[in-house]
Design a protein around this motif. Structure first.
Motif, PDB file in Angstrom:
ATOM      1  N   LEU A  97      48.373  43.914  -0.826  1.00 62.62           N
ATOM      2  CA  LEU A  97      47.875  44.019   0.628  1.00 62.62           C
ATOM      3  C   LEU A  97      47.126  45.293   0.879  1.00 62.62           C
ATOM      4  O   LEU A  97      47.951  46.737   0.663  1.00 62.62           O
ATOM      5  CB  LEU A  97      49.228  44.067   1.599  1.00 62.62           C
ATOM      6  N   GLN A  98      45.987  45.100   0.938  1.00 67.24           N
ATOM      7  CA  GLN A  98      45.084  46.358   1.342  1.00 67.24           C
ATOM      8  C   GLN A  98      45.094  46.918   2.614  1.00 67.24           C
ATOM      9  O   GLN A  98      45.337  46.205   3.557  1.00 67.24           O
ATOM     10  CB  GLN A  98      43.517  46.081   0.845  1.00 67.24           C
ATOM     11  N   ALA A  99      44.853  48.066   2.787  1.00 62.09           N
ATOM     12  CA  ALA A  99      44.634  48.861   4.106  1.00 62.09           C
ATOM     13  C   ALA A  99      43.473  49.670   3.666  1.00 62.09           C
ATOM     14  O   ALA A  99      43.051  50.158   2.735  1.00 62.09           O
ATOM     15  CB  ALA A  99      45.816  49.443   4.292  1.00 62.09           C
ATOM     16  N   PHE A 100      42.972  50.186   4.853  1.00 59.10           N
ATOM     17  CA  PHE A 100      41.895  50.925   5.021  1.00 59.10           C
ATOM     18  C   PHE A 100      41.809  52.086   6.143  1.00 59.10           C
ATOM     19  O   PHE A 100      42.534  51.964   7.216  1.00 59.10           O
ATOM     20  CB  PHE A 100      40.387  50.140   5.346  1.00 59.10           C
ATOM     21  N   VAL A 101      41.202  53.306   6.019  1.00 59.73           N
ATOM     22  CA  VAL A 101      41.039  54.415   6.821  1.00 59.73           C
ATOM     23  C   VAL A 101      39.793  54.833   7.175  1.00 59.73           C
ATOM     24  O   VAL A 101      39.148  55.043   5.930  1.00 59.73           O
ATOM     25  CB  VAL A 101      42.108  55.261   6.967  1.00 59.73           C
ATOM     26  N   THR A 102      39.312  55.025   8.320  1.00 53.00           N
ATOM     27  CA  THR A 102      37.819  55.626   8.216  1.00 53.00           C
ATOM     28  C   THR A 102      37.857  57.180   8.680  1.00 53.00           C
ATOM     29  O   THR A 102      39.008  57.546   8.632  1.00 53.00           O
ATOM     30  CB  THR A 102      37.328  54.955   9.699  1.00 53.00           C
ATOM     31  N   GLU A 103      36.704  57.821   8.796  1.00 55.16           N
ATOM     32  CA  GLU A 103      36.540  59.254   9.088  1.00 55.16           C
ATOM     33  C   GLU A 103      37.243  59.138  10.395  1.00 55.16           C
ATOM     34  O   GLU A 103      37.436  58.395  11.314  1.00 55.16           O
ATOM     35  CB  GLU A 103      35.235  59.463   9.092  1.00 55.16           C
ATOM     36  N   GLY A 104      37.779  60.365  10.897  1.00 54.32           N
ATOM     37  CA  GLY A 104      38.269  60.825  12.002  1.00 54.32           C
ATOM     38  C   GLY A 104      37.063  60.775  13.065  1.00 54.32           C
ATOM     39  O   GLY A 104      35.968  60.981  13.251  1.00 54.32           O
ATOM     40  N   LEU A 105      37.422  59.779  14.176  1.00 52.15           N
ATOM     41  CA  LEU A 105      36.661  59.679  15.379  1.00 52.15           C
ATOM     42  C   LEU A 105      37.171  60.057  16.677  1.00 52.15           C
ATOM     43  O   LEU A 105      38.358  60.169  16.668  1.00 52.15           O
ATOM     44  CB  LEU A 105      36.258  58.136  15.514  1.00 52.15           C
ATOM     45  N   LYS A 106      36.459  60.203  17.639  1.00 53.35           N
ATOM     46  CA  LYS A 106      37.298  60.740  19.088  1.00 53.35           C
ATOM     47  C   LYS A 106      37.919  59.350  19.476  1.00 53.35           C
ATOM     48  O   LYS A 106      37.873  58.349  18.983  1.00 53.35           O
ATOM     49  CB  LYS A 106      36.087  60.903  20.088  1.00 53.35           C
ATOM     50  N   PRO A 107      38.906  59.502  20.221  1.00 53.37           N
ATOM     51  CA  PRO A 107      39.932  58.657  20.508  1.00 53.37           C
ATOM     52  C   PRO A 107      39.403  57.292  21.302  1.00 53.37           C
ATOM     53  O   PRO A 107      38.533  57.694  22.385  1.00 53.37           O
ATOM     54  CB  PRO A 107      40.844  59.461  21.710  1.00 53.37           C
ATOM     55  N   VAL A 108      39.351  56.382  20.833  1.00 56.67           N
ATOM     56  CA  VAL A 108      38.910  55.305  21.588  1.00 56.67           C
ATOM     57  C   VAL A 108      40.086  53.860  21.411  1.00 56.67           C
ATOM     58  O   VAL A 108      39.997  53.210  22.378  1.00 56.67           O
ATOM     59  CB  VAL A 108      37.521  54.791  20.820  1.00 56.67           C
ATOM     60  N   VAL A 137      55.992  52.615   1.425  1.00 52.44           N
ATOM     61  CA  VAL A 137      56.201  53.244   2.758  1.00 52.44           C
ATOM     62  C   VAL A 137      55.235  54.201   3.028  1.00 52.44           C
ATOM     63  O   VAL A 137      55.014  54.472   4.085  1.00 52.44           O
ATOM     64  CB  VAL A 137      57.691  54.088   2.733  1.00 52.44           C
ATOM     65  N   GLY A 138      54.370  54.629   2.116  1.00 46.63           N
ATOM     66  CA  GLY A 138      53.186  55.279   2.066  1.00 46.63           C
ATOM     67  C   GLY A 138      51.944  54.631   2.088  1.00 46.63           C
ATOM     68  O   GLY A 138      50.936  55.245   1.930  1.00 46.63           O
ATOM     69  N   ARG A 139      52.165  53.388   1.965  1.00 45.07           N
ATOM     70  CA  ARG A 139      50.941  52.343   1.601  1.00 45.07           C
ATOM     71  C   ARG A 139      51.007  51.082   2.832  1.00 45.07           C
ATOM     72  O   ARG A 139      51.113  50.130   2.304  1.00 45.07           O
ATOM     73  CB  ARG A 139      50.928  52.152   0.434  1.00 45.07           C
ATOM     74  N   ASN A 140      50.796  51.607   3.851  1.00 48.71           N
ATOM     75  CA  ASN A 140      51.094  50.616   4.916  1.00 48.71           C
ATOM     76  C   ASN A 140      50.129  50.934   6.259  1.00 48.71           C
ATOM     77  O   ASN A 140      49.681  52.195   6.140  1.00 48.71           O
ATOM     78  CB  ASN A 140      52.409  50.227   5.368  1.00 48.71           C
ATOM     79  N   THR A 141      49.948  50.028   7.126  1.00 56.97           N
ATOM     80  CA  THR A 141      49.161  50.496   8.262  1.00 56.97           C
ATOM     81  C   THR A 141      50.342  50.815   9.362  1.00 56.97           C
ATOM     82  O   THR A 141      49.850  50.955  10.424  1.00 56.97           O
ATOM     83  CB  THR A 141      48.500  49.218   8.953  1.00 56.97           C
ATOM     84  N   SER A 193      40.790  53.780   0.869  1.00 53.97           N
ATOM     85  CA  SER A 193      41.692  52.241   0.980  1.00 53.97           C
ATOM     86  C   SER A 193      42.627  52.244  -0.074  1.00 53.97           C
ATOM     87  O   SER A 193      42.792  53.140  -0.968  1.00 53.97           O
ATOM     88  CB  SER A 193      40.579  51.006   0.528  1.00 53.97           C
ATOM     89  N   TRP A 194      43.654  51.434  -0.054  1.00 52.91           N
ATOM     90  CA  TRP A 194      44.810  51.464  -0.878  1.00 52.91           C
ATOM     91  C   TRP A 194      45.476  50.175  -0.884  1.00 52.91           C
ATOM     92  O   TRP A 194      45.308  49.316  -0.072  1.00 52.91           O
ATOM     93  CB  TRP A 194      45.819  52.485  -0.645  1.00 52.91           C
TER      94      TRP A 194
END
Length: 416
Positions: free
Chosen positions: A257-268, A72-76, A333-334
């Protein structure tokens, strides 16, 4: 205490020192009416709905680590109701309705954002398949809109519409789809279950299941034996291991199942976007990070991490669809341990052992199913009868051949 805007203001003025503990940390009692093994989203929601819908409050949720520390804490964080087959369609439709009232029900901000989900298609065949899926969604009472190429361009102008290998023909828009904050979902259910008297017991690993004359009697744990006449196994990727304690061999494989998150960006990126030719999906979190993922790692594993070839595959798919993200730095990533069933659909059913119940096989659909899974598992444990929207999620369908193969890829776990 109840949460409200007024409370937030008042606590801010007082230095935020008056907040009550979100839930208790009780010691296990010798006996309960029901035990839920697994303190993730599905286990916590099951406990909550047992208390809320069926008046059962002498319940324990046993978690070997900390609440919400698993899948539950490891998904997109994607929430959707765009399933096609009867059996799946009504279940996820029910789950979407529960999502839409969840924050008011739990008195907790789970940050549910119905920003819309767009599944892209890249050929005439895919367009026909998504048109058929959209019609099935509408027949179920959910929403779906078929967009042509220009319709997609108006909503997603930053995609690469000039590529010739995987040209964008259009997309299926599901406006009620979106995202929610995964941690908040676990915390909200935990707090609400605790308020109804459920004992949430962390750092309590189940090491055995006690069975006498075909009847479950309780469990053995690292904190001692606990008796109960009803036990629910709700442990996602660990389902096969826990069921083995009861002498069962499940038709489940565990994959990463891997997931990834980037640095914070402006809303796009305003929507959730799914790439039809690369199994790539992406959204942007409230903190600005791009949250994305792709395929399974394709080999069975219990490791909560993935391999580098799949990392490369996911990044390639993302760059093919939207080259603009190429300069974004990946922050972390996780990997989640996915409980994959042979037909890609879940199991919510009684076992051959009286009083032992099973909730597993969620494949890619675990997070979006959290409310309905708990609702239906609670109904099953309380009444010994399957809920109407989950009646096809039988364990014996793999013996009888009544499969729910949503993807149409056959009985191979890692293809779903």
């Amino acid at each position: 205490m109840r949460y409200s805007g007024l409370n937030v203001i008042m606590q801010g003025l007082r230095g935020n020192k008056g907040w009550a503990q979100a839930w208790r940390s009780p010691s296990p009692k010798p006996e309960y009416d029901a035990i839920i093994i697994g303190g993730g989203g599905h286990g916590l929601s099951t406990a909550y709905y047992l208390a809320r819908n069926h008046g059962m409050t002498n319940i324990a949720v046993l978690e070997k680590g900390y609440l919400g520390g698993g899948n539950v804490g490891r998904n997109t964080t994607i929430v959707r109701a765009n399933y096609f087959l009867p059996g799946n369609s009504e279940f996820y439709s029910h789950s979407m309705k529960l999502w839409e009232g969840l924050e008011a029900d739990l008195n907790y901000n789970v940050m549910h954002s119905q920003r819309g989900l767009i599944n892209l298609f890249h050929s005439d065949g895919q367009r026909d398949a998504f048109a058929r899926r959209g019609n099935a969604m509408i027949n179920q009472g959910d929403d779906a809109e078929l967009l042509d190429r220009e319709g997609v361009r108006r909503l997603l102008p930053y995609l690469d519409f000039e590529q010739t290998r995987f040209p964008i023909y259009g997309g299926l828009l599901h406006r009620r789809g979106g995202t929610a904050r995964h941690d908040a979902v676990a915390w909200g259910y935990a707090r609400a279950a605790d308020q109804r008297g459920v004992d949430l017991i962390q750092n309590c690993e189940v090491t055995g299941i006690d069975i006498e004359n075909g009847q479950v009697r309780g469990v053995q744990t690292t904190r001692g034996a606990i008796r109960a006449k009803k036990v629910g196994i709700v442990v996602a990727g660990r389902s096969s291991q826990v069921a083995a304690m009861a002498g069962m061999r499940l038709p489940i494989e565990s994959h990463i199942l891997q997931a990834f998150v980037t640095e914070g960006l402006k809303p796009v990126i305003d929507h959730v976007i799914s790439f039809g030719m690369g199994h790539f999906y992406i959204s942007q979190s409230d903190k600005g990070g791009l949250v994305f993922g792709g395929d399974l790692d394709f080999y069975a594993s219990y490791a909560a991490r993935g391999n580098l070839p799949m990392v490369e595959h996911v990044m390639e798919a993302g760059m093919t669809l939207m080259p603009m993200i190429g300069r974004a730095k990946v922050l972390r990533s996780w990997g989640g341990i996915m409980d994959m069933s042979p037909d890609g659909s879940p199991i919510i059913d009684k076992t051959h052992i009286d009083g032992l119940y099973l909730d597993c096989g969620w494949n890619y659909g675990g997070f979006k199913a959290v409310p309905a899974s708990g609702w239906c598992m609670a109904h099953l444990m309380a009444t010994d009868q399957p809920h109407e929207v989950a009646r096809r999620f039988r364990l014996d369908r793999f013996a009888t051949g009544h499969l729910l193969d949503e993807e149409g890829t056959g009985s191979q776990h890692n293809l779903h």
